[in-house]
Design a protein around this motif. Structure first.
Motif, PDB file in Angstrom:
ATOM      1  N   PRO A 267      -3.385  46.930 -15.629  1.00  0.00           N
ATOM      2  CA  PRO A 267      -2.162  47.459 -14.999  1.00  0.00           C
ATOM      3  C   PRO A 267      -2.509  47.407 -13.609  1.00  0.00           C
ATOM      4  CG  PRO A 267      -2.196  48.127 -17.626  1.00  0.00           C
ATOM      5  CD  PRO A 267      -3.518  47.599 -16.868  1.00  0.00           C
ATOM      6  N   LYS A 268      -1.401  46.826 -12.652  1.00  0.00           N
ATOM      7  CA  LYS A 268      -1.323  47.488 -11.210  1.00  0.00           C
ATOM      8  C   LYS A 268      -1.798  49.088 -10.791  1.00  0.00           C
ATOM      9  CE  LYS A 268       1.270  43.000  -9.903  1.00  0.00           C
ATOM     10  NZ  LYS A 268       2.583  42.880  -9.031  1.00  0.00           N
ATOM     11  N   ASP A 269      -0.966  49.748 -12.129  1.00  0.00           N
ATOM     12  CA  ASP A 269      -1.005  51.116 -12.240  1.00  0.00           C
ATOM     13  C   ASP A 269      -2.110  52.073 -12.289  1.00  0.00           C
ATOM     14  OD1 ASP A 269       0.029  50.818 -14.700  1.00  0.00           O
ATOM     15  OD2 ASP A 269       1.117  52.385 -14.339  1.00  0.00           O
ATOM     16  N   TYR A 270      -2.916  50.672 -13.390  1.00  0.00           N
ATOM     17  CA  TYR A 270      -4.213  51.480 -13.694  1.00  0.00           C
ATOM     18  C   TYR A 270      -5.588  52.800 -12.884  1.00  0.00           C
ATOM     19  CZ  TYR A 270      -8.424  51.484 -16.052  1.00  0.00           C
ATOM     20  OH  TYR A 270      -9.727  52.210 -16.838  1.00  0.00           O
ATOM     21  N   GLU A 271      -6.199  53.622 -13.355  1.00  0.00           N
ATOM     22  CA  GLU A 271      -6.472  54.500 -12.968  1.00  0.00           C
ATOM     23  C   GLU A 271      -7.231  54.847 -13.531  1.00  0.00           C
ATOM     24  OE1 GLU A 271      -4.311  58.454 -10.593  1.00  0.00           O
ATOM     25  OE2 GLU A 271      -3.898  57.637 -12.168  1.00  0.00           O
ATOM     26  N   GLY A 272      -9.102  55.082 -12.913  1.00  0.00           N
ATOM     27  CA  GLY A 272     -10.087  55.033 -13.859  1.00  0.00           C
ATOM     28  C   GLY A 272     -10.250  56.700 -14.269  1.00  0.00           C
ATOM     29  N   VAL A 273     -11.098  57.064 -15.514  1.00  0.00           N
ATOM     30  CA  VAL A 273     -10.994  58.769 -15.205  1.00  0.00           C
ATOM     31  C   VAL A 273     -11.279  59.504 -14.224  1.00  0.00           C
ATOM     32  CG1 VAL A 273     -12.201  60.164 -16.980  1.00  0.00           C
ATOM     33  CG2 VAL A 273     -11.051  57.901 -17.220  1.00  0.00           C
ATOM     34  N   VAL A 274     -12.264  58.823 -13.051  1.00  0.00           N
ATOM     35  CA  VAL A 274     -12.188  59.983 -12.441  1.00  0.00           C
ATOM     36  C   VAL A 274     -11.061  59.965 -11.326  1.00  0.00           C
ATOM     37  CG1 VAL A 274     -14.474  60.251 -10.350  1.00  0.00           C
ATOM     38  CG2 VAL A 274     -14.480  58.642 -12.401  1.00  0.00           C
ATOM     39  N   GLU A 275     -10.942  58.909 -11.091  1.00  0.00           N
ATOM     40  CA  GLU A 275      -9.439  58.340  -9.960  1.00  0.00           C
ATOM     41  C   GLU A 275      -8.525  59.896 -10.547  1.00  0.00           C
ATOM     42  OE1 GLU A 275      -8.649  54.716  -8.525  1.00  0.00           O
ATOM     43  OE2 GLU A 275      -9.042  54.494 -10.567  1.00  0.00           O
ATOM     44  N   ARG A 276      -7.971  59.567 -12.106  1.00  0.00           N
ATOM     45  CA  ARG A 276      -7.195  59.991 -12.304  1.00  0.00           C
ATOM     46  C   ARG A 276      -7.210  62.162 -12.039  1.00  0.00           C
ATOM     47  NH1 ARG A 276      -3.227  58.416 -15.934  1.00  0.00           N
ATOM     48  NH2 ARG A 276      -4.493  56.681 -16.140  1.00  0.00           N
ATOM     49  N   PHE A 277      -8.925  62.390 -12.073  1.00  0.00           N
ATOM     50  CA  PHE A 277      -8.378  63.607 -12.508  1.00  0.00           C
ATOM     51  C   PHE A 277      -8.654  64.136 -11.693  1.00  0.00           C
ATOM     52  CE2 PHE A 277     -12.305  67.340 -11.612  1.00  0.00           C
ATOM     53  CZ  PHE A 277     -11.599  67.380 -12.870  1.00  0.00           C
ATOM     54  N   GLU A 278      -9.667  63.148 -10.640  1.00  0.00           N
ATOM     55  CA  GLU A 278      -9.617  64.342  -8.930  1.00  0.00           C
ATOM     56  C   GLU A 278      -7.353  64.135  -8.363  1.00  0.00           C
ATOM     57  OE1 GLU A 278     -11.934  60.863  -6.714  1.00  0.00           O
ATOM     58  OE2 GLU A 278     -13.267  61.941  -6.589  1.00  0.00           O
ATOM     59  N   ARG A 279      -6.480  63.060  -8.647  1.00  0.00           N
ATOM     60  CA  ARG A 279      -5.312  63.838  -8.375  1.00  0.00           C
ATOM     61  C   ARG A 279      -4.943  64.268  -9.281  1.00  0.00           C
ATOM     62  NH1 ARG A 279      -0.963  61.446 -11.156  1.00  0.00           N
ATOM     63  NH2 ARG A 279      -2.208  60.058 -12.648  1.00  0.00           N
ATOM     64  N   ILE A 280      -5.007  64.812 -10.587  1.00  0.00           N
ATOM     65  CA  ILE A 280      -4.622  65.560 -10.976  1.00  0.00           C
ATOM     66  C   ILE A 280      -5.097  67.366 -10.910  1.00  0.00           C
ATOM     67  CG2 ILE A 280      -4.537  66.648 -13.679  1.00  0.00           C
ATOM     68  CD1 ILE A 280      -3.922  64.215 -14.438  1.00  0.00           C
ATOM     69  N   TYR A 281      -6.195  67.328 -10.777  1.00  0.00           N
ATOM     70  CA  TYR A 281      -7.600  68.572 -10.245  1.00  0.00           C
ATOM     71  C   TYR A 281      -7.824  68.716  -9.288  1.00  0.00           C
ATOM     72  CZ  TYR A 281      -7.296  69.202 -15.387  1.00  0.00           C
ATOM     73  OH  TYR A 281      -6.581  68.860 -16.994  1.00  0.00           O
ATOM     74  N   LEU A 282      -7.897  68.144  -8.037  1.00  0.00           N
ATOM     75  CA  LEU A 282      -8.295  68.453  -7.813  1.00  0.00           C
ATOM     76  C   LEU A 282      -7.635  68.080  -5.779  1.00  0.00           C
ATOM     77  CD1 LEU A 282     -12.431  66.842  -7.670  1.00  0.00           C
ATOM     78  CD2 LEU A 282     -10.561  68.927  -7.868  1.00  0.00           C
ATOM     79  N   ARG A 283      -6.603  67.533  -5.967  1.00  0.00           N
ATOM     80  CA  ARG A 283      -5.961  67.006  -4.918  1.00  0.00           C
ATOM     81  C   ARG A 283      -4.510  68.383  -4.663  1.00  0.00           C
ATOM     82  NH1 ARG A 283      -6.669  60.624  -5.098  1.00  0.00           N
ATOM     83  NH2 ARG A 283      -9.429  60.394  -4.571  1.00  0.00           N
ATOM     84  N   THR A 284      -4.666  68.761  -6.465  1.00  0.00           N
ATOM     85  CA  THR A 284      -2.703  69.743  -6.257  1.00  0.00           C
ATOM     86  C   THR A 284      -3.197  70.618  -4.601  1.00  0.00           C
ATOM     87  OG1 THR A 284      -4.154  70.752  -7.887  1.00  0.00           O
ATOM     88  CG2 THR A 284      -2.428  68.708  -8.012  1.00  0.00           C
ATOM     89  N   SER A 285      -2.074  70.981  -4.148  1.00  0.00           N
ATOM     90  CA  SER A 285      -2.007  71.928  -3.279  1.00  0.00           C
ATOM     91  C   SER A 285      -1.601  72.909  -4.319  1.00  0.00           C
ATOM     92  CB  SER A 285      -0.565  71.813  -2.491  1.00  0.00           C
ATOM     93  OG  SER A 285       0.619  71.183  -2.674  1.00  0.00           O
ATOM     94  N   ASP A 286      -0.584  73.017  -5.166  1.00  0.00           N
ATOM     95  CA  ASP A 286      -0.598  74.286  -5.990  1.00  0.00           C
ATOM     96  C   ASP A 286      -1.484  74.885  -6.456  1.00  0.00           C
ATOM     97  OD1 ASP A 286      -0.666  72.152  -7.575  1.00  0.00           O
ATOM     98  OD2 ASP A 286       1.053  72.691  -8.921  1.00  0.00           O
ATOM     99  N   THR A 287      -0.640  76.299  -6.647  1.00  0.00           N
ATOM    100  CA  THR A 287      -2.239  77.281  -7.206  1.00  0.00           C
ATOM    101  C   THR A 287      -2.266  76.526  -8.703  1.00  0.00           C
ATOM    102  OG1 THR A 287      -0.732  79.121  -6.244  1.00  0.00           O
ATOM    103  CG2 THR A 287      -2.447  79.692  -7.842  1.00  0.00           C
ATOM    104  N   LEU A 288      -3.382  76.317  -9.201  1.00  0.00           N
ATOM    105  CA  LEU A 288      -3.364  76.047 -10.439  1.00  0.00           C
ATOM    106  C   LEU A 288      -3.656  77.244 -11.438  1.00  0.00           C
ATOM    107  CD1 LEU A 288      -7.060  73.991  -9.621  1.00  0.00           C
ATOM    108  CD2 LEU A 288      -5.386  73.159  -9.601  1.00  0.00           C
ATOM    109  N   SER A 289      -3.537  76.946 -12.652  1.00  0.00           N
ATOM    110  CA  SER A 289      -3.061  77.523 -14.475  1.00  0.00           C
ATOM    111  C   SER A 289      -4.231  77.970 -14.552  1.00  0.00           C
ATOM    112  CB  SER A 289      -2.170  77.024 -14.835  1.00  0.00           C
ATOM    113  OG  SER A 289      -2.997  75.223 -15.428  1.00  0.00           O
ATOM    114  N   GLU A 290      -4.413  78.758 -14.998  1.00  0.00           N
ATOM    115  CA  GLU A 290      -5.504  79.527 -15.679  1.00  0.00           C
ATOM    116  C   GLU A 290      -6.694  78.219 -16.266  1.00  0.00           C
ATOM    117  OE1 GLU A 290      -9.139  81.728 -16.434  1.00  0.00           O
ATOM    118  OE2 GLU A 290      -7.508  82.042 -15.156  1.00  0.00           O
ATOM    119  N   ARG A 291      -5.364  77.141 -17.061  1.00  0.00           N
ATOM    120  CA  ARG A 291      -6.584  75.878 -18.043  1.00  0.00           C
ATOM    121  C   ARG A 291      -6.826  75.107 -17.225  1.00  0.00           C
ATOM    122  NH1 ARG A 291      -4.499  71.548 -19.541  1.00  0.00           N
ATOM    123  NH2 ARG A 291      -2.420  71.883 -18.328  1.00  0.00           N
ATOM    124  N   LYS A 292      -6.987  74.721 -15.732  1.00  0.00           N
ATOM    125  CA  LYS A 292      -7.233  73.842 -15.124  1.00  0.00           C
ATOM    126  C   LYS A 292      -8.050  74.292 -14.451  1.00  0.00           C
ATOM    127  CE  LYS A 292      -2.830  70.600 -13.986  1.00  0.00           C
ATOM    128  NZ  LYS A 292      -2.004  70.186 -12.587  1.00  0.00           N
TER     129      LYS A 292
END
Length: 744
Positions: free
Chosen positions: A219-244
């Motif tokens: 699919p055109k919107d396909y993301e690898g696991v590493v890409e998805r992890f970086e987007r969700i966990y490392l590129r967020t500007s808001d304060t991370l939850s304790e779980r994250k």
């Protein structure tokens, strides 16, 4: 004319026993006494607290709310105080942006020099600040490190996708992100990943070009696991939850910024030079080298900046911190280093008649460095200030104008004036300190035979120069050397290479509900003991359960937020500070209610509570010299040394296993008379099959070692070498060897 003095009357803070005392102003005064005698209660909780509180009251409420909070002491009266400056051992914090340069203001002066003299010209001083957007590296935002995914932890190649091969949270079978990979028809979801072609593994992890190279269209919107992890966990500007945050900690690692290579600065700031040096290069020089380079920058237009920076660097070198560099993170400094860093700020001050308070300033100092610290204290005094020092080191006592001993014992047996006078007078006194100073040195014991050896191989952490050394099993090894010689770095290698258990001086607990009762594990036994004898339910004897006062929630105090004014903590009027309900207090054992038990000292509780499950665990606290602690005393009120001894007590009752224990300066906070007790406790650990490795400067502990590892010869780049490894008697002409021979 009457001599000026700080006059204290009827002080009863903590264990002070209606203490009346006059302390001479303009003097260097050492406060001595056994652990728990009331030294800190007098100096910090009474004198410093009153001075700080009275100074705060001179400010308007808006400013006062942003100042350090002081709890007013329980005292009849204090006269002739000055504004107080407390220089304690609290570490300077874990702020990733704080360095030796920023905390001492030396970096500010260096930035100013570069903003005026650098070629090419970059801009104002903020352009050389890694805490300012104009000066920081955009890649790491001025931290010097970046967080990178630890891809090796993402997959379990022994499993299939259906069996949870992607171990990141949210990728389990049937979950949303799992379906993004399992349902596109590319991957063999039922086969273990170790059987997959490498190009499929790469496509799963990295997407992008790796996915486009597959024979099957994705699919055109396909993301690898590493890409998805970086987007969700490392590129967020808001304060991370304790779980994250937990997920980030588990599946990432820190690495040097690929852009600034750890210098934290923008490309323009990194490339500008003065006298052929970049600011990044200067930040990595040890203090004496940096001072020499800066002295050569003395052009008329910046002469005042060079002079101010030179004074700060001189002060750091004078008090034994010459091995540091300005880029060193403050989070890596010990308590003793932190205290000396704080002192640097005040050496250039022109204020007089101030009150300086130090807490064991010789902690972390080799005996040959103590004189430099005493000189610093004398310089502050000679400027017209009063210097109060809580200290156990005889070398500091010998230089003091006056010594005040509080005691004679710990806890309720202390809090009284035992001695006040000169060092010569102290030597002739019959208090605990006088007796310890004149006692015959203990006989050096016969070294025990090792049960084997463990090798620290090719240690290169910080300044270590590829050190390889054997550490003996089943005995006590002491690691020695001047401050900055590499002792802590070698200890870190021991922990990393052989999983040694560190018993440090970090707080035991930040929770005010944690007490010796809860930490030793006697809480359940204590409640059962009361329930068995009184016939009442077990829960009635817990302040965190049915027996807790409903108004204060079992805390004994109520905190009132007063908005812009200081918050007020008051005793709960319902339970009168006991924490328990009236019903719980009606049940007694041997005349004691459950609240009365919390006011017993460890020693008293051993005598009064007739239950083996309670006595056995409390005995270990008594063994390490903490018999004076109250059972209900919050553990967040303990000093670093006390916290370490609580941890030792816990290890004494732990299951027997051949572990390696690492202790960092366990004599911190110990009176001279308690050293023998500490050595006995360490012997207990060895007798139970443990191996003990101690970083220590105390010559008595060093002399009792079974094995000695001496590093040096100097600090920083002048250290990091193995000078000696062997029995104590065989040490040569190092700083440690000379100190041992001078003592004997």
């Amino acid at each position: 004319m009457t001599e000026q003095a700080i006059r204290i009357r009827q002080a009863v803070t903590n264990n002070l026993d209606h203490l009346d005392l006059d302390i001479r102003r303009g003097c260097l005064v050492v406060i001595a006494g056994v652990s728990g005698s009331g030294k800190s209660s007098l100096v910090f909780d009474t004198i410093a607290a009153e001075a700080g509180a009275e100074l705060n009251e001179t400010y308007p409420p808006f400013i006062r709310n942003r100042l350090p909070k002081w709890t007013r002491p329980d005292v009849g009266g204090i006269e002739d105080l000055s504004p107080v400056i407390v220089i304690d051992q609290r570490r300077l914090g874990s702020n990733a942006r704080s360095t030796v340069g920023t905390i001492t203001d030396t970096w500010t002066y260096l930035r100013l020099l570069f903003s005026r003299l650098s070629e090419p010209h970059v801009g104002e001083s903020s352009a050389f600040s890694f805490n300012d957007p104009s000066g920081m590296s955009s890649t790491c935002s001025g931290i010097g490190e970046v967080v990178a995914p630890d891809v090796s932890r993402f997959l379990d190649c022994d499993r299939s996708l259906d069996e949870g091969a992607i171990v990141l949270p949210g990728f389990g079978e049937g979950q949303y992100w799992y379906r993004k990979y399992a349902e596109i028809g590319v991957f063999a979801v039922e086969s273990p990943l170790r059987d997959w072609p490498q190009e499929h593994i790469d496509a799963l992890l990295y997407g992008g070009q790796s996915a486009q190279a597959l024979a099957v269209e994705v699919p055109k919107d396909y993301e690898g696991v590493v890409e998805r992890f970086e987007r969700i966990y490392l590129r967020t500007s808001d304060t991370l939850s304790e779980r994250k945050r937990k997920t980030v900690a588990e599946f990432t690692y820190s690495t040097i910024c690929p852009d600034c290579h750890g210098q934290r600065l923008s490309e323009a700031a990194r490339s500008a030079t003065v006298g052929g040096h970049t600011i990044g290069e200067l930040s990595r020089l040890e203090i004496p080298e940096l001072r020499d380079v800066v002295a050569r920058m003395d052009r008329p237009e910046v002469s005042s900046v060079v002079a101010a920076l030179g004074e700060r660097l001189d002060a750091m070198d004078t008090i034994g911190l010459g091995y540091l560099h300005l880029a060193r993170a403050t989070s890596s400094l010990s308590g003793g280093e932190s205290q000396r860093i704080k002192a640097v700020k005040h050496l250039g001050s022109s204020l007089i008649e101030m009150l300086y308070v130090f807490d064991e300033p010789t902690v972390g100092l080799h005996p040959h460095d103590v004189d430099a610290m005493v000189e610093l204290l004398c310089r502050l005094r000679d400027r017209g200030n009063t210097v109060l020092v809580v200290e156990h080191d005889p070398a500091v006592m010998a230089r003091a104008d006056e010594i005040i001993e509080i005691g004679p014992g710990p806890g309720s047996a202390g809090g009284r004036l035992v001695f006040q006078g000169t060092f010569d007078g102290l030597l002739g006194s019959d208090g605990p300190t006088g007796q310890a100073l004149t006692a015959q040195a203990p006989t050096r014991r016969t070294p025990q035979t090792p049960d084997g050896w463990v090798t620290i191989a090719n240690a290169r952490t910080n300044n270590l120069g590829d050190v390889t050394v054997d550490v003996p099993y089943g005995v006590m090894t002491v690691v020695t050397g001047v401050a900055g010689s590499g002792k802590s770095s070698l200890a870190a290698e021991l922990v990393a290479q052989h999983q040694a258990i560190t018993i440090d001086q970090k707080p035991v607990s930040a929770n005010r509900r944690s007490t010796p009762i809860t930490y030793t594990g006697i809480a359940a036994a204590l409640r059962k003991h009361f329930a068995k004898i009184t016939g009442a339910p077990v829960g009635l004897f817990s302040a965190n359960s049915d027996g807790g006062c409903p108004v204060c929630k079992g805390l004994g105090t109520i905190y009132t937020d007063l908005a812009f004014m200081d918050g007020q903590e008051t005793t709960c009027q319902t339970c009168q500070g006991t924490k328990f309900t009236a019903e719980a207090l009606t049940h007694t054992v041997d005349g004691l209610s459950i609240a009365d038990v919390e006011h017993l000292s460890v020693t008293e509780a051993i005598d009064r509570l007739d239950a083996p499950a309670i006595r056995t665990r409390l005995n270990h606290l008594g063994r390490v010299g903490l018999g004076y602690l109250r059972l209900g005393q919050p553990l967040n009120t303990l000093s670093g040394g006390e916290a370490q001894r609580v941890k030792i007590a816990k290890e004494l009752r732990a299951a027997i296993e051949p572990s390696i224990y690492l202790l960092d300066e366990p004599t911190t906070g110990l009176h001279l008379s308690d050293i023998a007790r500490l050595i006995s406790v360490l012997d207990d650990l060895i007798d139970h099959g443990r191996t003990v490795v101690v970083i220590e400067h105390n010559l008595e502990v060093i002399g009792m070692a079974d094995w000695l590892i001496d590093l040096g010869p100097g600090p920083g780049r002048h250290g990091g070498q193995l000078l000696y490894s062997g029995p104590v008697d065989g040490i040569g002409d190092s700083a440690t060897g000379r100190a041992l021979r001078e003592k004997s």
